[in-house]
Write an enzyme that holds these catalytic residues in place. Structure first.
Site, short mmCIF file in Angstrom:
data_model
loop_
_atom_site.label_atom_id
_atom_site.label_comp_id
_atom_site.label_asym_id
_atom_site.label_seq_id
_atom_site.Cartn_x
_atom_site.Cartn_y
_atom_site.Cartn_z
N TYR A 19 91.26 66.92 102.39
CA TYR A 19 92.31 67.49 101.79
C TYR A 19 92.60 66.88 100.43
O TYR A 19 92.75 65.61 100.51
CB TYR A 19 93.53 67.52 102.85
CG TYR A 19 94.81 68.06 102.20
CD1 TYR A 19 94.97 69.12 101.56
CD2 TYR A 19 95.94 67.19 102.61
CE1 TYR A 19 96.17 69.55 101.15
CE2 TYR A 19 97.01 67.56 102.08
CZ TYR A 19 97.24 68.91 101.31
OH TYR A 19 98.54 69.43 101.06
N LEU A 20 92.48 67.51 99.55
CA LEU A 20 92.99 66.99 98.01
C LEU A 20 93.89 66.08 97.97
O LEU A 20 94.00 65.11 97.33
CB LEU A 20 92.85 68.00 97.06
CG LEU A 20 93.12 67.41 95.72
CD1 LEU A 20 91.84 66.79 95.06
CD2 LEU A 20 93.28 68.65 94.61
N ASN A 21 95.15 66.44 98.46
CA ASN A 21 96.03 65.42 98.49
C ASN A 21 96.39 64.12 99.02
O ASN A 21 97.06 63.39 99.13
CB ASN A 21 97.38 66.14 98.83
CG ASN A 21 97.99 67.29 97.96
OD1 ASN A 21 97.42 67.55 96.81
ND2 ASN A 21 99.16 67.78 98.23
N TYR A 22 95.14 63.91 99.87
CA TYR A 22 94.49 62.89 100.52
C TYR A 22 93.29 62.24 99.94
O TYR A 22 92.44 62.10 100.71
CB TYR A 22 94.82 62.86 102.06
CG TYR A 22 95.88 63.23 102.70
CD1 TYR A 22 97.12 62.67 102.37
CD2 TYR A 22 95.87 63.93 103.84
CE1 TYR A 22 98.38 63.04 102.88
CE2 TYR A 22 97.29 64.03 104.31
CZ TYR A 22 98.39 63.71 104.03
OH TYR A 22 99.60 63.82 104.66
#
Length: 139
Positions: free
Chosen positions: A77-80
């Site tokens: 997941y890009l936000n992590y």
């Protein structure tokens, strides 16, 4: 996890109504997964040895979980953001480097996002070590 030490896992449930949105409708392709798993470890001590030990806990648990998570490719997941899954120096191999992490973050949407990024930001001004790359110019 008890044997490892301070490592933690957070499970965010996905699926349900969220899975009704087609995978290609947005850049986020993970709607049909059961969970997003976040691995985390926190510490206040300041020492290279302690840092290495805590980061190793995360790596050991990540490897252990391999048999229980998505594959081909393992998703992220890009936000992590996780630079362990690849980085881009934005040189001549930018697309190839970007594809390594890009397929994990964006799945089947990666190539579409590369085309959009190339059209909107052909000079790749807006970039970081894991941004969507641009295609090489034909000049």
């Amino acid at each position: 996890m008890i044997e490892l030490g301070k490592i933690g896992l957070v499970f965010n449930p996905y699926g349900g109504k969220m899975a009704e949105v087609p995978v290609t409708a947005t850049p986020f392709p993970h709607r049909k997964k059961l969970f997003k798993i976040q691995y985390s470890v926190n510490w206040k001590e300041n020492s290279p040895e302690i840092e290495k030990g805590y980061l190793n806990q995360a790596k050991v648990l990540y490897r252990f979980m391999t048999g229980f998570v998505s594959k081909k490719p393992r998703s992220a997941y890009l936000n992590y953001r996780d630079v362990d899954i690849g980085v881009n120096d934005h040189g001549k191999n930018s697309y190839k480097e970007g594809k390594v992490y890009g397929k994990k973050y964006f799945g089947v949407n990666f190539d579409r996002l590369v085309k959009i990024k190339t059209a909107v930001d052909p000079g790749n001004f807006f970039r970081n070590e894991q941004s969507i790359p641009t295609l090489p110019s034909k000049a």
